[in-house]
Design a protein around this motif. Structure first.
Motif, PDB file in Angstrom:
ATOM      1  N   GLN A  48       0.811  -1.117   0.081  1.00  0.00           N
ATOM      2  CA  GLN A  48       0.057   0.084  -0.107  1.00  0.00           C
ATOM      3  C   GLN A  48       0.692   1.310  -0.055  1.00  0.00           C
ATOM      4  OE1 GLN A  48      -3.333   0.240  -0.289  1.00  0.00           O
ATOM      5  NE2 GLN A  48      -3.286  -1.917  -0.503  1.00  0.00           N
ATOM      6  N   ARG A  49       1.824   1.411   0.637  1.00  0.00           N
ATOM      7  CA  ARG A  49       2.811   2.526   0.928  1.00  0.00           C
ATOM      8  C   ARG A  49       3.434   2.909  -0.594  1.00  0.00           C
ATOM      9  NH1 ARG A  49       5.594   5.415   4.885  1.00  0.00           N
ATOM     10  NH2 ARG A  49       7.694   6.005   4.212  1.00  0.00           N
ATOM     11  N   ASN A  73       5.176 -13.864 -11.495  1.00  0.00           N
ATOM     12  CA  ASN A  73       5.364 -15.437 -11.611  1.00  0.00           C
ATOM     13  C   ASN A  73       6.569 -15.856 -11.075  1.00  0.00           C
ATOM     14  OD1 ASN A  73       2.972 -15.535 -13.128  1.00  0.00           O
ATOM     15  ND2 ASN A  73       4.185 -14.589 -14.948  1.00  0.00           N
ATOM     16  N   GLN A  74       7.420 -15.067 -10.681  1.00  0.00           N
ATOM     17  CA  GLN A  74       8.667 -15.762  -9.971  1.00  0.00           C
ATOM     18  C   GLN A  74       8.891 -15.212  -8.436  1.00  0.00           C
ATOM     19  OE1 GLN A  74      12.361 -15.392 -12.446  1.00  0.00           O
ATOM     20  NE2 GLN A  74      11.232 -14.753 -14.214  1.00  0.00           N
ATOM     21  N   ALA A  75       8.030 -14.279  -8.212  1.00  0.00           N
ATOM     22  CA  ALA A  75       8.127 -13.600  -6.828  1.00  0.00           C
ATOM     23  C   ALA A  75       7.709 -14.644  -5.731  1.00  0.00           C
ATOM     24  CB  ALA A  75       7.247 -12.445  -6.822  1.00  0.00           C
ATOM     25  N   SER A  76       8.428 -14.224  -4.447  1.00  0.00           N
ATOM     26  CA  SER A  76       7.826 -15.049  -3.230  1.00  0.00           C
ATOM     27  C   SER A  76       7.179 -14.201  -2.445  1.00  0.00           C
ATOM     28  CB  SER A  76       9.273 -15.349  -2.722  1.00  0.00           C
ATOM     29  OG  SER A  76      10.077 -16.165  -3.545  1.00  0.00           O
ATOM     30  N   TYR A  77       5.901 -14.106  -2.754  1.00  0.00           N
ATOM     31  CA  TYR A  77       4.798 -13.553  -1.981  1.00  0.00           C
ATOM     32  C   TYR A  77       4.123 -14.226  -0.947  1.00  0.00           C
ATOM     33  CZ  TYR A  77       5.378  -9.621  -5.656  1.00  0.00           C
ATOM     34  OH  TYR A  77       5.933  -8.749  -6.627  1.00  0.00           O
ATOM     35  N   PRO A  78       3.944 -13.849   0.238  1.00  0.00           N
ATOM     36  CA  PRO A  78       3.439 -14.502   1.265  1.00  0.00           C
ATOM     37  C   PRO A  78       1.813 -14.293   1.044  1.00  0.00           C
ATOM     38  CG  PRO A  78       5.038 -13.168   2.256  1.00  0.00           C
ATOM     39  CD  PRO A  78       4.859 -12.725   0.784  1.00  0.00           C
ATOM     40  N   ILE A  79       1.363 -13.107   0.442  1.00  0.00           N
ATOM     41  CA  ILE A  79      -0.033 -12.791   0.302  1.00  0.00           C
ATOM     42  C   ILE A  79      -0.377 -12.471  -1.013  1.00  0.00           C
ATOM     43  CG2 ILE A  79      -1.921 -11.467   1.095  1.00  0.00           C
ATOM     44  CD1 ILE A  79      -0.849 -11.545   3.763  1.00  0.00           C
ATOM     45  N   LEU A  80      -1.088 -12.602  -1.779  1.00  0.00           N
ATOM     46  CA  LEU A  80      -1.602 -12.208  -3.158  1.00  0.00           C
ATOM     47  C   LEU A  80      -3.056 -11.396  -3.049  1.00  0.00           C
ATOM     48  CD1 LEU A  80      -0.991 -15.117  -5.543  1.00  0.00           C
ATOM     49  CD2 LEU A  80       0.253 -12.878  -5.384  1.00  0.00           C
ATOM     50  N   ASP A  81      -2.996 -10.293  -3.873  1.00  0.00           N
ATOM     51  CA  ASP A  81      -4.234  -9.726  -3.848  1.00  0.00           C
ATOM     52  C   ASP A  81      -4.249  -8.804  -5.138  1.00  0.00           C
ATOM     53  OD1 ASP A  81      -6.490  -7.822  -3.441  1.00  0.00           O
ATOM     54  OD2 ASP A  81      -5.717  -6.837  -1.894  1.00  0.00           O
ATOM     55  N   GLN A  82      -5.158  -9.696  -6.045  1.00  0.00           N
ATOM     56  CA  GLN A  82      -5.011  -9.422  -7.397  1.00  0.00           C
ATOM     57  C   GLN A  82      -5.809  -8.121  -7.911  1.00  0.00           C
ATOM     58  OE1 GLN A  82      -3.585 -11.113  -9.873  1.00  0.00           O
ATOM     59  NE2 GLN A  82      -2.766 -13.014  -8.792  1.00  0.00           N
ATOM     60  N   GLU A  85      -7.650   8.535   0.440  1.00  0.00           N
ATOM     61  CA  GLU A  85      -9.119   9.037   0.695  1.00  0.00           C
ATOM     62  C   GLU A  85     -10.074   8.280  -0.194  1.00  0.00           C
ATOM     63  OE1 GLU A  85      -8.604  13.760   1.818  1.00  0.00           O
ATOM     64  OE2 GLU A  85      -7.471  12.792   0.023  1.00  0.00           O
ATOM     65  N   ALA A  86      -9.525   7.827  -1.430  1.00  0.00           N
ATOM     66  CA  ALA A  86     -10.351   7.185  -2.408  1.00  0.00           C
ATOM     67  C   ALA A  86     -10.763   5.933  -1.868  1.00  0.00           C
ATOM     68  CB  ALA A  86      -9.715   7.113  -3.709  1.00  0.00           C
ATOM     69  N   ASP A  87     -10.155   5.368  -0.914  1.00  0.00           N
ATOM     70  CA  ASP A  87     -10.713   4.014  -0.560  1.00  0.00           C
ATOM     71  C   ASP A  87     -11.791   4.009   0.489  1.00  0.00           C
ATOM     72  OD1 ASP A  87      -8.477   2.779  -1.818  1.00  0.00           O
ATOM     73  OD2 ASP A  87      -7.052   2.550  -0.153  1.00  0.00           O
ATOM     74  N   HIS A 114      -8.089  -5.669  -0.464  1.00  0.00           N
ATOM     75  CA  HIS A 114      -8.054  -4.619   0.291  1.00  0.00           C
ATOM     76  C   HIS A 114      -9.490  -3.966   0.375  1.00  0.00           C
ATOM     77  CE1 HIS A 114      -6.635  -0.245   0.980  1.00  0.00           C
ATOM     78  NE2 HIS A 114      -6.104  -0.757   1.964  1.00  0.00           N
ATOM     79  N   GLU A 115      -9.907  -3.814  -0.601  1.00  0.00           N
ATOM     80  CA  GLU A 115     -11.217  -2.889  -0.558  1.00  0.00           C
ATOM     81  C   GLU A 115     -12.270  -3.630   0.241  1.00  0.00           C
ATOM     82  OE1 GLU A 115     -14.772  -1.503  -3.643  1.00  0.00           O
ATOM     83  OE2 GLU A 115     -13.140  -2.443  -4.387  1.00  0.00           O
ATOM     84  N   GLU A 116     -12.237  -5.291   0.039  1.00  0.00           N
ATOM     85  CA  GLU A 116     -13.313  -5.915   1.155  1.00  0.00           C
ATOM     86  C   GLU A 116     -12.793  -5.613   2.331  1.00  0.00           C
ATOM     87  OE1 GLU A 116     -15.126 -10.359   1.507  1.00  0.00           O
ATOM     88  OE2 GLU A 116     -13.936  -9.578  -0.338  1.00  0.00           O
ATOM     89  N   SER A 117     -11.539  -5.776   2.820  1.00  0.00           N
ATOM     90  CA  SER A 117     -11.152  -5.448   4.244  1.00  0.00           C
ATOM     91  C   SER A 117     -11.723  -4.216   4.922  1.00  0.00           C
ATOM     92  CB  SER A 117      -9.454  -5.465   4.203  1.00  0.00           C
ATOM     93  OG  SER A 117      -8.983  -4.558   3.830  1.00  0.00           O
TER      94      SER A 117
END
Length: 439
Positions: free
Chosen positions: A28-29, A52-61, A245-247, A325-328
């Motif tokens: 987000q930052r 496709n090669q990254a090591s991401y613990p969480i995905l948020d398409q 603010e848009a969120d 994120h929007e749902e959270s």
């Protein structure tokens, strides 16, 4: 296609490992900085890792839709040990920085943690560096770049900025969202003395060579200033995380039927919320005619779930896995009050997550479990948005919950009046960054 450089813009190279579709607070930052920088005459070019090669613990398409169409994003290859980790441990998920999602460790996980702390310095994602460095060099040969910004963690990203600074001599800003060798789980990585010395030398070299260092809290600035006697305090700038603010276009939908306390994000036993859980259980017992719900949205460790059960709260507790994120944010807006917790670890006075500022923007009363007189305490007091309670403060937490329940019986809408948090909008914070980039 890469947009052409124009003489009236300030071109900045923005290097960050975490970028959509990666999820989590650090994304987000970076995303919001890049989104708002063009408003201040700055054109960022983003270099990140191939998803496709990254090591991401969480995905948020869903975050991909927030990347402005006119921003040039370059994705590179990488070489990292996490496929070996998954084969070694049988785990499907990539571990978080503090191994918050690993649960009870077996010998294989302990072995990997030791290897992570001693073979991959500063961190296992250092394998991305040579790819990112090559991509950055190619960009600089194609068009004029006035400044470089490297955002971490992973702190190995800062070593890319260090090399680019030495090679090209451009202004370099090191944005460090978390402490480096003072991060709360650092001792758990079982570094040898040699590994610790090497890591500390990297940290000191980055701090001394960057033209400016960004941190998210006053206490983090204090920690970094201790690393070198040659550091000028004016070189380290506090630009906290914030909210966009848009969120926050969704209206408040707090329930008149249930008293809902919501926590969003990752939580482990290190956050030490047992005192809160016990106080909530007593509150529920004393108010049998109020329906309470404790809702966790995100990653919750097995030990925290055990603590919830031991406190007698399983029937009123709801667990919702990581959501976009929007749902959270919708869950925040549907709450009566918001629970926040700071890890009960050394050097936690300066822990300021992006969650705090989104909580502020939700206009709900905040119940924070953490260190008294820390940076979170100061901001909550400044904004009139809630209170911080010490981990062991069972009695005062109970009294607060009982008072909130009494007020809720009269009016189930506990939303706060308009509070003073606008200085933490992502746009306002990006304006401060823009001033540093062009100065």
């Amino acid at each position: 296609m890469e947009p052409a450089a124009t003489p009236d813009t300030h071109n900045v190279l923005f290097l960050t490992y975490y970028w959509p579709p990666s999820g989590g607070g650090g994304v987000q930052r970076c995303l919001k900085f890049v989104k708002h920088l063009p408003e201040f005459g700055i054109t960022p070019t983003v270099i990140t890792v191939d998803e496709n090669q990254a090591s991401y613990p969480i995905l948020d398409q869903s975050l991909l839709a927030e990347v402005p169409d006119n921003i040039h994003v370059i994705r590179t290859g990488t070489r990292e040990p996490f496929e070996f980790y998954k084969k070694l441990t049988g785990k499907k998920d990539i571990p978080f920085g503090g191994f918050a999602n690993t649960g009870k460790e077996n010998w294989k996980q302990k072995l990997f943690k030791f290897l992570r702390g001693n073979l991959f310095i500063p961190d296992p994602r250092v394998g991305w560096n040579r790819f990112a460095l090559d991509a950055a060099t190619k960009v600089m040969k194609r068009k004029p770049i006035q400044a470089i910004l490297t955002s971490s963690p992973p702190h190995s990203t800062q070593l890319i900025g260090l090399k680019l600074k030495k090679k090209f001599g451009l202004k370099w800003i090191a944005d460090m969202r978390d402490p480096w060798t003072d991060i709360y789980y650092y001792q758990d990585l079982n570094h040898t003395a040699l590994a610790q010395k090497l890591d500390a030398s990297y940290e000191r070299e980055v701090l001394e060579n960057a033209d400016a260092v960004l941190v998210v809290s006053d206490d983090m600035k204090r920690l970094f200033l201790q690393k070198s006697a040659s550091l000028d305090p004016n070189k380290i700038h506090v630009i906290p995380n914030g909210y966009d603010e848009a969120d926050f276009v969704h209206p408040s939908t707090s329930s008149s039927e249930e008293f809902i306390i919501t926590y969003t994000g990752t939580i482990t036993e290190a956050y030490n919320i047992e005192g809160f859980l016990q106080a909530l259980c007593e509150t529920v017992t004393r108010n049998p005619f109020i329906r309470y719900k404790l809702r966790f949205v995100g990653k919750v460790s097995l030990e925290v779930k055990r603590q919830v059960e031991a406190a007698g709260l399983p029937l009123i507790t709801e667990y919702i896995d990581y959501v976009p994120h929007e749902e959270s944010i919708k869950y925040l807006m549907a709450s009566t009050a918001l629970l926040m917790a700071i890890p009960d670890v050394p050097n936690n006075f300066g822990i300021l997550t992006g969650k705090l500022f989104e909580y502020l923007a939700a206009n709900k009363p905040i119940i924070c479990i953490g260190p008294i007189h820390g940076d979170v305490d100061r901001i909550l007091d400044e904004c009139g948005a809630g209170r911080v309670f010490h981990y062991s403060g069972y009695e005062v937490i109970l009294d607060h919950l009982l008072q909130m329940s009494k007020t809720w019986k009269i009016n189930p809408n506990l939303d706060l009046p308009i509070i003073n948090y606008t200085q933490y909008s992502r746009r306002a914070l990006t304006e401060k960054l823009a001033a540093l980039l062009v100065s």
